[in-house]
Design a protein around this motif. Structure first.
Motif, PDB file in Angstrom:
ATOM      1  N   GLY A   1       0.826   1.368   2.399  1.00 11.72           N
ATOM      2  CA  GLY A   1       1.064   2.726   2.266  1.00 11.72           C
ATOM      3  C   GLY A   1       2.402   3.113   2.151  1.00 11.72           C
TER       4      GLY A   1
ATOM      5  N   SER B   1       3.454   1.493  -1.104  1.00 14.47           N
ATOM      6  CA  SER B   1       3.017   1.984  -2.192  1.00 14.47           C
ATOM      7  C   SER B   1       3.612   3.636  -2.306  1.00 14.47           C
ATOM      8  CB  SER B   1       1.497   2.259  -1.846  1.00 14.47           C
ATOM      9  OG  SER B   1       0.823   3.235  -2.736  1.00 14.47           O
ATOM     10  N   GLU B   2       4.048   4.227  -1.364  1.00 15.94           N
ATOM     11  CA  GLU B   2       4.766   5.532  -1.615  1.00 15.94           C
ATOM     12  C   GLU B   2       6.055   5.103  -2.074  1.00 15.94           C
ATOM     13  OE1 GLU B   2       4.723   8.209   1.638  1.00 15.94           O
ATOM     14  OE2 GLU B   2       2.889   7.477   2.414  1.00 15.94           O
TER      15      GLU B   2
ATOM     16  N   GLN C   1       5.702   4.839  -5.781  1.00 11.02           N
ATOM     17  CA  GLN C   1       5.383   6.184  -6.233  1.00 11.02           C
ATOM     18  C   GLN C   1       6.573   6.924  -6.671  1.00 11.02           C
ATOM     19  OE1 GLN C   1       2.565   6.803  -7.643  1.00 11.02           O
ATOM     20  NE2 GLN C   1       2.700   9.138  -7.710  1.00 11.02           N
TER      21      GLN C   1
ATOM     22  N   GLU D   1       0.228  -0.875  -9.295  1.00 11.00           N
ATOM     23  CA  GLU D   1       0.210   0.744  -9.054  1.00 11.00           C
ATOM     24  C   GLU D   1       1.529   1.594  -9.774  1.00 11.00           C
ATOM     25  OE1 GLU D   1       0.277   1.592  -4.844  1.00 11.00           O
ATOM     26  OE2 GLU D   1      -1.892   1.879  -4.906  1.00 11.00           O
TER      27      GLU D   1
ATOM     28  N   ARG E   1      -1.031   5.714  -7.135  1.00  7.52           N
ATOM     29  CA  ARG E   1      -1.538   5.302  -5.929  1.00  7.52           C
ATOM     30  C   ARG E   1      -2.902   4.800  -5.993  1.00  7.52           C
ATOM     31  NH1 ARG E   1       0.401   7.462  -0.523  1.00  7.52           N
ATOM     32  NH2 ARG E   1      -0.090   5.437   0.003  1.00  7.52           N
TER      33      ARG E   1
ATOM     34  N   CYS F   1      -4.796   2.700  -3.001  1.00 10.83           N
ATOM     35  CA  CYS F   1      -5.193   3.558  -1.889  1.00 10.83           C
ATOM     36  C   CYS F   1      -6.151   4.394  -2.125  1.00 10.83           C
ATOM     37  CB  CYS F   1      -3.630   4.119  -1.490  1.00 10.83           C
ATOM     38  SG  CYS F   1      -2.496   3.118  -0.928  1.00 10.83           S
TER      39      CYS F   1
ATOM     40  N   SER G   1       1.373  12.828  -2.953  1.00 10.62           N
ATOM     41  CA  SER G   1       1.425  11.383  -3.581  1.00 10.62           C
ATOM     42  C   SER G   1      -0.237  10.938  -3.919  1.00 10.62           C
ATOM     43  CB  SER G   1       2.033  10.552  -2.726  1.00 10.62           C
ATOM     44  OG  SER G   1       1.193  10.127  -1.400  1.00 10.62           O
TER      45      SER G   1
END
Lengths: 188, 291
Positions: B103, B106-107, B110, B194, B200, B203, B250
């Motif tokens: 996570g 992934s953030e 992003q 991603e 995202r 997720c 997000s």
């Protein structure tokens, strides 16, 4: 593929694989760093293996104690069921009376000394049917007279009785020494 | 105005606190195998299953797969999965927003994407998509469980667990001194996808591990106490077209539309609360039932 054993407390291979989630807790708790994790197949997760020829299991049983899914069942060491050790008495120096050697390395290092390996007639190391196949004797044997067969590889005939051994007909000394037997699946 | 005198200090630190927790969790799973290596074995495991000095914690989906594959359960499986699901019921899927190492990555991806495109948040797709993400994940999980039940009794879905790959990587590197190669290409590949696709998507739409915790989070909404972001319409002074809170999310949820389906997906990261901080302070964390 290198020969390997499963850590103690394992039952059938299928049963084991359906439960093992690859959390690696067994590797984390192992004091002896004897558990490796390698994948079984393309889809398979990494599962714990004991490459006993590189680093055998000393039956501390911490891995089977911590295993969250009972892929390794929490059993006493007598029921580890990892496999069985077979001694080649043609090679073992203790059996060659002309040598006058008492090595006893396997006997001294056996985690179940006195039960899994006994001294027949007071001086000849003998693997009994209590052997759970931890691989220590094979690892320590200076002349590689012992080989450990994992439980999952035992031929069907061996599941109830003695392991067929090449050395069966070679001697009349201590017949129990040449045939290990599979430990009873006692923890049902 | 007693509330506002306390809250700003709390609010100011949400984002920093969360990043610290995320990075801390990531590092903890590097530290644990290191400690194991030095004979400190009170904490063991990875993000599939973990043992904290006798207290088991486990990925509920991994436990479900093991149960389905072997037709049996153990007390540790129930406790481990149960504790995680209980936490999810009380805190929502906060695991995803606060603890999951994937996570975090992934953030960051992003953020990178937003910086590149110059848009702060992909604010165009709002909270209109409700159950679709859960449906996709459910399909994936159902297919996996069916496969386990019929053909392949292995916990196959764990191979799709990104946090497991990341934490297993460190276990392998430190305890076994070998490189877990699949983790080295799989995790970056998913991150790259991603980055390209945005939103995202792993997720939100695919991560099978998040399904059970978001369902527990959904069930938790019926509990008398459950952590959630609460929207106070009266305090909102932004025009309807202004989407600061929406852009901050997000996961492309709409914090101003607190319907159950959307709340179940909200990972309580607090980014919208942070965005609202300088505005009307209409958004805030509440640990309570609906009004």
């Amino acid at each position: 593929m290198r020969e390997f054993l499963r850590p103690p407390g394992v039952l059938s291979e299928k049963d084991f694989k359906s439960r093992c989630i690859s959390c690696g807790q067994c590797v984390g708790v192992c004091n002896y760093a004897c558990i490796a994790m390698t994948p079984d197949s393309l889809f398979g997760l990494d599962t714990p293996k004991v490459f006993h020829r590189e680093s055998p299991c000393f039956l501390c049983m911490k891995c089977s104690e911590i295993c969250p899914t009972d892929a390794l069942r929490d059993v006493p060491m007598e029921q580890s069921g990892m496999g069985v050790a077979v001694m080649d008495i043609k090679k073992c120096v203790d059996y060659q009376e002309e040598n006058m050697i008492m090595c006893w390395t396997c006997y001294e290092r056996c985690p179940m000394k006195g039960a899994a390996i006994t001294l027949e007639s007071g001086y000849i190391p003998t693997i009994t049917d209590k052997c759970v196949g931890c691989g220590v004797c094979e690892y320590v044997c200076p002349i590689h007279a012992i080989s450990t067969t994992p439980t999952r590889k035992l031929p069907p005939a061996a599941k109830t009785g003695a392991i067929p051994s090449k050395t069966t007909d070679s001697t009349n000394v201590a017949p129990s020494a040449i045939s290990g037997t599979v430990p009873e699946e006692g923890a049902k | 105005m007693k509330e506002s005198s306390i809250r700003p200090t709390i609010r100011r630190s949400i984002r920093v606190t969360r990043r610290a927790v995320q990075v801390g969790t990531f590092l903890a799973f590097v530290l644990i195998p290191l400690l194991n290596n030095y004979d400190m074995r009170a904490l063991t495991g990875n993000m599939v299953a973990f043992n904290a000095a006798g207290v088991p914690l486990a990925d509920p989906l991994a436990m479900l797969q093991a149960a389905v594959g072997s037709f049996s359960v153990t007390a540790v499986m129930i406790t481990g999965a149960g504790l995680v699901l209980l936490a999810a019921a009380l805190l929502g899927p906060a695991f995803c927003g606060w603890l999951c190492p994937f996570g975090l990555l992934s953030e960051l991806v992003q953020c990178l994407r937003n910086k590149k495109s110059g848009v702060s948040g992909s604010a165009k797709s709002s909270g209109a998509v409700f159950f679709r993400p859960v449906l996709l994940k459910s399909g994936l999980v159902a297919a996996g469980l069916l496969l386990i039940l019929t053909a392949l009794p292995l916990p196959v879905l764990t191979q799709l667990s990104m946090p497991a790959w990341i934490t297993r990587f460190w276990q392998h590197a430190i305890l076994l001194r070998e490189i877990l190669w699949p983790a080295l290409w799989l995790v970056p590949a998913v991150l790259l996808a991603e980055f390209v696709l945005g939103g995202r998507f792993w997720c939100r739409y695919l991560c099978p591990q998040s399904l059970l915790i978001s369902l527990a989070g959904l069930a938790g909404l019926a509990l008398p106490k459950r952590l959630q972001v609460r929207f106070t319409p009266k305090a909102c002074n932004c025009p309807a077209s202004d989407r600061a809170c929406l852009a901050a999310c997000s996961l492309n949820l709409n914090p101003r539309k607190p319907v159950a389906a959307q709340m179940a997906q909200c990972v309580n990261c607090g980014d919208c609360v942070e965005a609202c901080k300088k505005r009307g302070r209409a958004l805030g964390f509440k640990f309570s039932a609906k009004d």
